[in-house]
Scaffold this motif. Structure first.
Motif, PDB file in Angstrom:
ATOM      1  N   LEU A  19      16.299 -13.222  -5.908  1.00  0.00           N
ATOM      2  CA  LEU A  19      15.578 -14.113  -6.818  1.00  0.00           C
ATOM      3  C   LEU A  19      14.068 -13.855  -6.818  1.00  0.00           C
ATOM      4  N   GLY A  20      13.503 -13.768  -5.621  1.00  0.00           N
ATOM      5  CA  GLY A  20      12.050 -13.675  -5.499  1.00  0.00           C
ATOM      6  C   GLY A  20      11.446 -12.410  -6.064  1.00  0.00           C
ATOM      7  N   VAL A  21      12.263 -11.372  -6.199  1.00  0.00           N
ATOM      8  CA  VAL A  21      11.744 -10.130  -6.767  1.00  0.00           C
ATOM      9  C   VAL A  21      11.279 -10.331  -8.208  1.00  0.00           C
ATOM     10  N   TYR A  22      11.844 -11.302  -8.922  1.00  0.00           N
ATOM     11  CA  TYR A  22      11.415 -11.577 -10.297  1.00  0.00           C
ATOM     12  C   TYR A  22       9.984 -12.138 -10.352  1.00  0.00           C
ATOM     13  N   PRO A  23       9.696 -13.277  -9.692  1.00  0.00           N
ATOM     14  CA  PRO A  23       8.303 -13.743  -9.740  1.00  0.00           C
ATOM     15  C   PRO A  23       7.335 -12.750  -9.117  1.00  0.00           C
ATOM     16  N   ALA A  24       7.779 -12.006  -8.099  1.00  0.00           N
ATOM     17  CA  ALA A  24       6.900 -10.997  -7.506  1.00  0.00           C
ATOM     18  C   ALA A  24       6.541  -9.929  -8.536  1.00  0.00           C
ATOM     19  N   ALA A  25       7.525  -9.475  -9.302  1.00  0.00           N
ATOM     20  CA  ALA A  25       7.273  -8.446 -10.314  1.00  0.00           C
ATOM     21  C   ALA A  25       6.372  -8.967 -11.422  1.00  0.00           C
ATOM     22  N   VAL A  26       6.580 -10.223 -11.820  1.00  0.00           N
ATOM     23  CA  VAL A  26       5.777 -10.800 -12.899  1.00  0.00           C
ATOM     24  C   VAL A  26       4.331 -10.989 -12.454  1.00  0.00           C
ATOM     25  N   VAL A  27       4.136 -11.554 -11.256  1.00  0.00           N
ATOM     26  CA  VAL A  27       2.770 -11.755 -10.766  1.00  0.00           C
ATOM     27  C   VAL A  27       2.073 -10.408 -10.580  1.00  0.00           C
ATOM     28  N   TRP A  28       2.792  -9.415 -10.082  1.00  0.00           N
ATOM     29  CA  TRP A  28       2.229  -8.075  -9.925  1.00  0.00           C
ATOM     30  C   TRP A  28       1.781  -7.533 -11.291  1.00  0.00           C
ATOM     31  N   THR A  29       2.570  -7.775 -12.321  1.00  0.00           N
ATOM     32  CA  THR A  29       2.215  -7.332 -13.673  1.00  0.00           C
ATOM     33  C   THR A  29       0.888  -7.928 -14.110  1.00  0.00           C
ATOM     34  N   TRP A  30       0.650  -9.187 -13.770  1.00  0.00           N
ATOM     35  CA  TRP A  30      -0.550  -9.879 -14.223  1.00  0.00           C
ATOM     36  C   TRP A  30      -1.763  -9.664 -13.315  1.00  0.00           C
ATOM     37  N   LEU A  31      -1.534  -9.534 -12.004  1.00  0.00           N
ATOM     38  CA  LEU A  31      -2.657  -9.469 -11.064  1.00  0.00           C
ATOM     39  C   LEU A  31      -2.759  -8.153 -10.304  1.00  0.00           C
ATOM     40  N   GLY A  32      -1.675  -7.405 -10.223  1.00  0.00           N
ATOM     41  CA  GLY A  32      -1.695  -6.167  -9.461  1.00  0.00           C
ATOM     42  C   GLY A  32      -1.388  -6.387  -7.986  1.00  0.00           C
ATOM     43  N   ARG A  33      -1.605  -5.344  -7.187  1.00  0.00           N
ATOM     44  CA  ARG A  33      -1.280  -5.377  -5.756  1.00  0.00           C
ATOM     45  C   ARG A  33      -2.204  -6.355  -5.023  1.00  0.00           C
ATOM     46  N   PRO A  34      -1.646  -7.245  -4.213  1.00  0.00           N
ATOM     47  CA  PRO A  34      -2.496  -8.158  -3.440  1.00  0.00           C
ATOM     48  C   PRO A  34      -3.144  -7.457  -2.255  1.00  0.00           C
ATOM     49  N   ASP A  35      -4.250  -8.023  -1.811  1.00  0.00           N
ATOM     50  CA  ASP A  35      -4.942  -7.510  -0.629  1.00  0.00           C
ATOM     51  C   ASP A  35      -4.366  -8.109   0.649  1.00  0.00           C
ATOM     52  N   THR A  36      -3.928  -9.369   0.573  1.00  0.00           N
ATOM     53  CA  THR A  36      -3.327 -10.047   1.726  1.00  0.00           C
ATOM     54  C   THR A  36      -2.054 -10.751   1.294  1.00  0.00           C
ATOM     55  N   VAL A  37      -1.116 -10.901   2.239  1.00  0.00           N
ATOM     56  CA  VAL A  37       0.147 -11.597   1.995  1.00  0.00           C
ATOM     57  C   VAL A  37       0.416 -12.531   3.164  1.00  0.00           C
ATOM     58  N   GLN A  38       0.583 -13.805   2.856  1.00  0.00           N
ATOM     59  CA  GLN A  38       0.971 -14.782   3.871  1.00  0.00           C
ATOM     60  C   GLN A  38       2.301 -15.383   3.446  1.00  0.00           C
ATOM     61  N   ALA A  39       3.248 -15.445   4.373  1.00  0.00           N
ATOM     62  CA  ALA A  39       4.588 -15.931   4.041  1.00  0.00           C
ATOM     63  C   ALA A  39       5.041 -16.983   5.038  1.00  0.00           C
ATOM     64  N   THR A  40       5.756 -17.959   4.518  1.00  0.00           N
ATOM     65  CA  THR A  40       6.401 -18.966   5.346  1.00  0.00           C
ATOM     66  C   THR A  40       7.748 -19.278   4.731  1.00  0.00           C
TER      67      THR A  40
END
Length: 326
Positions: free
Chosen positions: A178-199
């Motif tokens: 599931l999460g690969v969809y919002p990840a792909a969409v956000v990447w399309t709009w903003l590009g590669r993030p500099d930091t990633v925090q997950a919980t």
């Protein structure tokens, strides 16, 4: 080529769904299907009007009548099956998630580039009219400079340790399903993030059940991404900017409405009717790339596919969710 002759590797549910859209497209032919079980492949061929069926994947990818192979098996098998097709000289469309992790994705992409064969992840949400409209609006500065993005795709599944979503051997977990969809969409709009925090939380089997990620960017932009297999959510996406906001409703992968809000008022955009099961635009892109001799699609760049898996790998490490293949 007069018609693109598809080979379907796998005979499960997603293979059936995509095959229905292939059948409906002019210039596309279901030439062959392969499964590990010959009877299952033959039954699939009978139901979907496929010309030939095979009881092994090797027979499918070595059929000289197959122009391109759609990899429709589970995440955990994608690397093996994509490499099998590429080494047989066949271009590939690989169902999302492309592979289990970024290392496997790099392996497949390297093989495709070495052999100069077309390769693409079947990330059909990138072709959704409203996702593309958001991209156009952002590029035009409709809401000024983007400040933040929030995106979600969640769906509740009853826990069953044998279900593919909870089975680590099959690549289970909310992120890849599931999460690969919002990840792909956000990447399309903003590009590669500099930091990633997950919980988040793990299922009893150790697969990721619910995940919240915050992506940070050097200029202060950030994205909040949520996905869960423990709950349903109607939320899709909200993009806030210095001069307004854009909301996408009601769910990210099947958006039907977006609203652009600025000081001048609200402007509503409705999604056009989408024929079939929603996969036709990505199939048409495969056809366009093959006809043009392009080895990858600018709409779904292979480096993006690898980069998104890098981020999801990082999130899984932070959560403690590990696949045997890791």
């Amino acid at each position: 080529m007069d018609a693109i002759r598809w080979g379907i590797l796998g005979a499960g549910g997603i293979a059936a769904t995509v095959s229905a859209d292939i059948t409906a497209l002019p210039g596309h032919v279901l030439h062959a299907v392969g499964a590990r079980d010959a009877d299952r492949a033959a039954a699939f061929a009978h139901r979907h009007g496929v010309h030939r069926s095979y009881g092994s994947y090797l027979e499918l990818v070595t059929d000289p009548g197959v122009d391109v192979v759609y990899i429709a098996t589970t995440h955990a098998q994608h690397q093996e099956h994509a490499l099998l097709a590429l080494r047989a000289g066949k271009p590939v469309l690989v169902e999302k998630a492309f592979t289990l992790n970024a290392a496997q994705a790099r392996d497949v992409v390297a093989e495709a580039r070495l052999r100069r064969l077309f390769c693409m992840e079947a990330m059909w949400v990138r072709f959704h009219p409203l996702i593309r409209e958001v991209s156009r609006l952002l590029a035009d500065g409709a809401i000024g400079k983007v400040v933040a993005v929030r995106a979600d795709l969640s769906k509740r599944f009853d826990f069953d340790p044998a279900h593919r979503l909870f089975d680590l051997d099959a690549g289970g977990g909310a992120l890849l399903d599931l999460g690969v969809y919002p990840a792909a969409v956000v990447w399309t709009w903003l590009g590669r993030p500099d930091t990633v925090q997950a919980t988040g939380a793990l299922a009893p089997t150790g697969s990721d059940l619910s995940v919240g990620m915050q992506w940070g960017y050097p200029d202060g932009r950030f994205a909040q991404i949520h996905t869960s297999a423990a709950t349903d959510s109607p939320f899709a996406a909200l993009i806030t900017g210095t001069r307004g906001w854009i909301s996408l409703e009601p769910r990210l992968h099947r958006g039907r409405r977006l609203v652009v809000h600025t000081a001048d008022g609200d402007v509503e955009h409705l999604a056009p009717a989408i024929a079939g099961n929603g996969y036709r635009a990505e199939l048409e892109e495969v056809a366009r790339c093959l006809a043009a001799g392009e080895l990858e699609s600018p709409a779904v760049p292979l480096d993006d596919t690898i980069g998104i898996l890098d981020v999801l790998d990082d999130a899984r490490r932070q959560l403690g969710a590990r696949y045997p293949a890791d």
